[in-house]
Design a protein around this motif. Structure first.
Motif, PDB file in Angstrom:
ATOM      1  N   PHE A   1       0.855  -1.190   0.000  1.00  0.00           N
ATOM      2  CA  PHE A   1       0.000   0.000   0.000  1.00  0.00           C
ATOM      3  C   PHE A   1       0.885   1.233   0.000  1.00  0.00           C
ATOM      4  CE2 PHE A   1      -2.219  -3.535   1.817  1.00  0.00           C
ATOM      5  CZ  PHE A   1      -3.484  -3.459   1.242  1.00  0.00           C
ATOM      6  N   LYS A   2       0.705   2.056  -1.035  1.00  0.00           N
ATOM      7  CA  LYS A   2       1.541   3.271  -1.101  1.00  0.00           C
ATOM      8  C   LYS A   2       0.819   4.448  -0.464  1.00  0.00           C
ATOM      9  CE  LYS A   2       4.117   6.512  -3.972  1.00  0.00           C
ATOM     10  NZ  LYS A   2       4.420   7.086  -5.280  1.00  0.00           N
ATOM     11  N   MET A   3       1.575   5.201   0.332  1.00  0.00           N
ATOM     12  CA  MET A   3       1.035   6.419   0.942  1.00  0.00           C
ATOM     13  C   MET A   3       1.961   7.580   0.611  1.00  0.00           C
ATOM     14  SD  MET A   3      -0.480   4.993   4.478  1.00  0.00           S
ATOM     15  CE  MET A   3      -1.763   6.228   4.478  1.00  0.00           C
TER      16      MET A   3
ATOM     17  N   MET B   1       6.274   4.220   0.817  1.00  0.00           N
ATOM     18  CA  MET B   1       6.118   5.629   1.146  1.00  0.00           C
ATOM     19  C   MET B   1       6.757   6.556   0.127  1.00  0.00           C
ATOM     20  SD  MET B   1       4.645   7.544   3.281  1.00  0.00           S
ATOM     21  CE  MET B   1       4.320   6.481   4.691  1.00  0.00           C
ATOM     22  N   HIS B   2       5.963   7.533  -0.306  1.00  0.00           N
ATOM     23  CA  HIS B   2       6.517   8.695  -1.023  1.00  0.00           C
ATOM     24  C   HIS B   2       6.920   9.687   0.053  1.00  0.00           C
ATOM     25  CE1 HIS B   2       6.400  11.685  -4.546  1.00  0.00           C
ATOM     26  NE2 HIS B   2       6.896  12.332  -3.498  1.00  0.00           N
ATOM     27  N   ALA B   3       8.216   9.744   0.318  1.00  0.00           N
ATOM     28  CA  ALA B   3       8.713  10.483   1.481  1.00  0.00           C
ATOM     29  C   ALA B   3       9.268  11.847   1.065  1.00  0.00           C
ATOM     30  CB  ALA B   3       9.780   9.647   2.186  1.00  0.00           C
TER      31      ALA B   3
ATOM     32  N   VAL C   1       9.868   4.485  -1.662  1.00  0.00           N
ATOM     33  CA  VAL C   1       9.936   4.478  -3.136  1.00  0.00           C
ATOM     34  C   VAL C   1      10.817   5.630  -3.637  1.00  0.00           C
ATOM     35  CG1 VAL C   1       7.720   3.326  -3.494  1.00  0.00           C
ATOM     36  CG2 VAL C   1       7.772   5.805  -3.253  1.00  0.00           C
ATOM     37  N   HIS C   2      11.222   5.508  -4.867  1.00  0.00           N
ATOM     38  CA  HIS C   2      11.973   6.524  -5.644  1.00  0.00           C
ATOM     39  C   HIS C   2      12.881   7.418  -4.801  1.00  0.00           C
ATOM     40  CE1 HIS C   2       8.494   8.862  -4.409  1.00  0.00           C
ATOM     41  NE2 HIS C   2       7.724   8.543  -5.446  1.00  0.00           N
ATOM     42  N   MET C   3      13.858   6.789  -4.133  1.00  0.00           N
ATOM     43  CA  MET C   3      14.779   7.572  -3.296  1.00  0.00           C
ATOM     44  C   MET C   3      15.793   8.298  -4.169  1.00  0.00           C
ATOM     45  SD  MET C   3      16.809   6.459   0.049  1.00  0.00           S
ATOM     46  CE  MET C   3      15.304   6.667   0.972  1.00  0.00           C
TER      47      MET C   3
HETATM   48 ZN    ZN Z   1       5.661   8.848  -5.431  1.00  0.00          ZN
END
Ligand code: ZN
Ligand code: URP
Ligand code: ZN
Length: 466
Positions: free
Chosen positions: A154-156, A187-189, A243-245
């Motif tokens: 689950f992405k947040m 996580m989109h951090a 994600v996408h670091m």
């Molecule tokens: Zn993202």
């Protein structure tokens, strides 16, 4: 069902390289047959593919794509049909895309909607993660139903206030639920609340060019959000996948958590390894082609990311493929960088760009396969069906010519987007043949796939949890 013998090649897996022939029977790998020097072909088959001088790899698994995603008032330009075709050209045989919950809608209805988009249209196999943008009692309960339906991640978002953004409290609730159910939170951090203030200040000062997208999303705000996500995950005892670091400071936070034994993982993407803030600063609105979030960083960050891939603090390379055409889509943000749709194309060239990293001595051959196929399979509950060349696994196989030369260009790529982020880049290495469950999708440099061959993959839990 027919059999195929891939003979004469070098099998490359996460465990090492081996001179071996690979026998495919129907959709599965039947045997890996080690080859003695000078020995004759070891098995009979309906078709023999000569892979002499080539690598034989498990098909690539891209765990972060956005086909026909609604975003920024438009839709990403690849459909499941065009995007999976382009993926196959580049040696990717599985994608995991994101179903996007709109506020006020249910997770299960969202999942149905994404099944309807993908079903019958994909030429390679696919799965889904679920983007949770509306945390409430109903959606929290629905997470279990998603898991039962094969969606275990689950992405947040800590970014994009008013769109996908979730508060710390909402994130904690979702993490607690995921922890109870054996799921992973992605996580989109980025600290979206602070970023929005910087964006408003830039626009008020007349700084409207694309480079300001990068300047208003500083690495510190990625690092801060990453640390906060790690803390929330620790409190909830929930597995966390960032994600996408893009920023070295964020990577340091992940490394520290991993050293401490927490179930924290991270991915990066080729754009962060090969492109930089200089690209966002290209004149004549060209920089808009490089607008994605988190943004491209100053070049210094690239070395840290490559090092993180070697040390396994970064475990996966995905693409975050989210293409918007320059014409009419990126152009929505002329005069206001905050209106440029966020996202870049990339699903076709992940394996090639990482192979360029191998050629440059930044990754070993085995690590190339590990970060692009084997670890993604384990991280998202697909191993050993996917991610390995072994008897019993799906015959998702790529025959790769490590000597071929190619020039990346919008004129020759297969993604449905009018520019290449790597226009003119010359690299060594190219896919010759891509098999998806024993079926040649790319066959000796020709597309032979069919929309609808690709099947939905119900996934199990993360296989790395301590
Ligand atoms: Zn993202
Ligand atoms: O800019 C990006 N990354 N677009 C796709 C959506 C996301 O946040 O992954
Ligand atoms: Zn994304």
């Amino acid at each position: 069902m027919s059999s195929i013998l891939i003979s004469g090649g070098t099998v490359v897996t996460a465990a090492g390289t081996q001179d071996a022939d690979v026998l495919v029977d129907g959709e599965k790998i039947a045997a890996v047959l080690p080859r003695e020097p000078g020995a004759a072909v070891a098995a009979a088959a309906d078709r023999i593919i000569d892979a002499t001088g080539k690598y034989v790899l498990p098909g690539g698994i891209d765990v972060h794509t956005h086909m026909e995603m609604p975003f920024g008032g438009t839709f990403s330009a690849d459909t499941f049909e065009t995007g999976t075709r382009a993926a196959a050209w580049g040696g990717t045989t599985t994608i995991i895309d994101f179903a996007v919950q709109a506020k006020g809608t249910s997770l299960l209805a969202t999942l149905d909607k994404w099944h309807a988009k993908a079903d019958g249209n994909c030429s390679i196999d696919y799965g889904f993660h679920m983007i949770v943008s509306d945390v409430n009692d109903t959606t929290l309960k629905e997470m279990d139903a998603c898991i039962a339906a094969g969606v275990n991640s689950f992405k947040m978002f800590m970014a994009y206030p008013g769109v996908f953004y979730a508060t710390d409290g909402e994130i904690l609730l979702a993490m607690q639920q995921a922890a109870r159910s054996g799921a992973t939170v992605m996580m989109h951090a980025e600290n979206g609340i602070a970023i929005d203030q910087l964006v408003a200040q830039a626009l008020a000062a007349g700084r409207t060019d694309p480079v300001n997208h990068g300047l208003t999303r500083p690495p510190e705000l990625e690092a801060e959000a990453t640390s906060r996500a790690i803390t929330l995950a620790k409190v909830a005892n929930c597995p966390l996948y960032i994600v996408h670091m893009s920023a070295s400071q964020a990577l340091e936070a992940v490394a520290e958590a991993r050293d401490g034994g927490q179930n924290v993982f991270a991915e990066t993407c080729p754009q962060y390894l090969f492109l930089s803030l200089d690209d966002l600063a290209r004149p004549e609105f060209e920089g808009s082609k490089f607008v994605c979030s988190p943004p491209l960083r100053p070049k210094e960050h690239q070395n840290s990311l490559w090092r993180g891939l070697r040390t396994n603090d970064l475990s996966v390379v995905s693409t975050d493929h989210c293409p918007f055409c320059f014409k009419d889509q990126k152009e929505l943000g002329r005069g206001d960088f905050s209106k440029i749709p966020n996202g870049m194309p990339g699903v076709e060239h992940r394996m090639d760009l990482l192979h360029a990293g191998v050629a440059a001595g930044r990754l070993t051959l085995s690590r190339w396969v590990e970060v692009s196929s084997t670890t993604p399979a384990r991280m998202f509950g697909l191993y050993p069906r996917k991610g390995v060349i072994a008897a019993g696994s799906d015959a998702d196989i790529v025959i790769y010519d490590p000597q071929a030369r190619q020039t990346l260009s919008a004129a020759t790529h297969h993604m449905n987007v009018d520019y290449s982020a790597y226009e003119g880049l010359e690299i060594t290495g190219q896919v010759v043949t891509t098999l998806s469950r024993g079926r040649a999708v790319i066959d000796d440099g020709q597309y032979q796939g069919t929309a609808g061959h690709g099947a939905f993959l119900a996934r199990g839990p993360n296989q790395y949890l301590l």
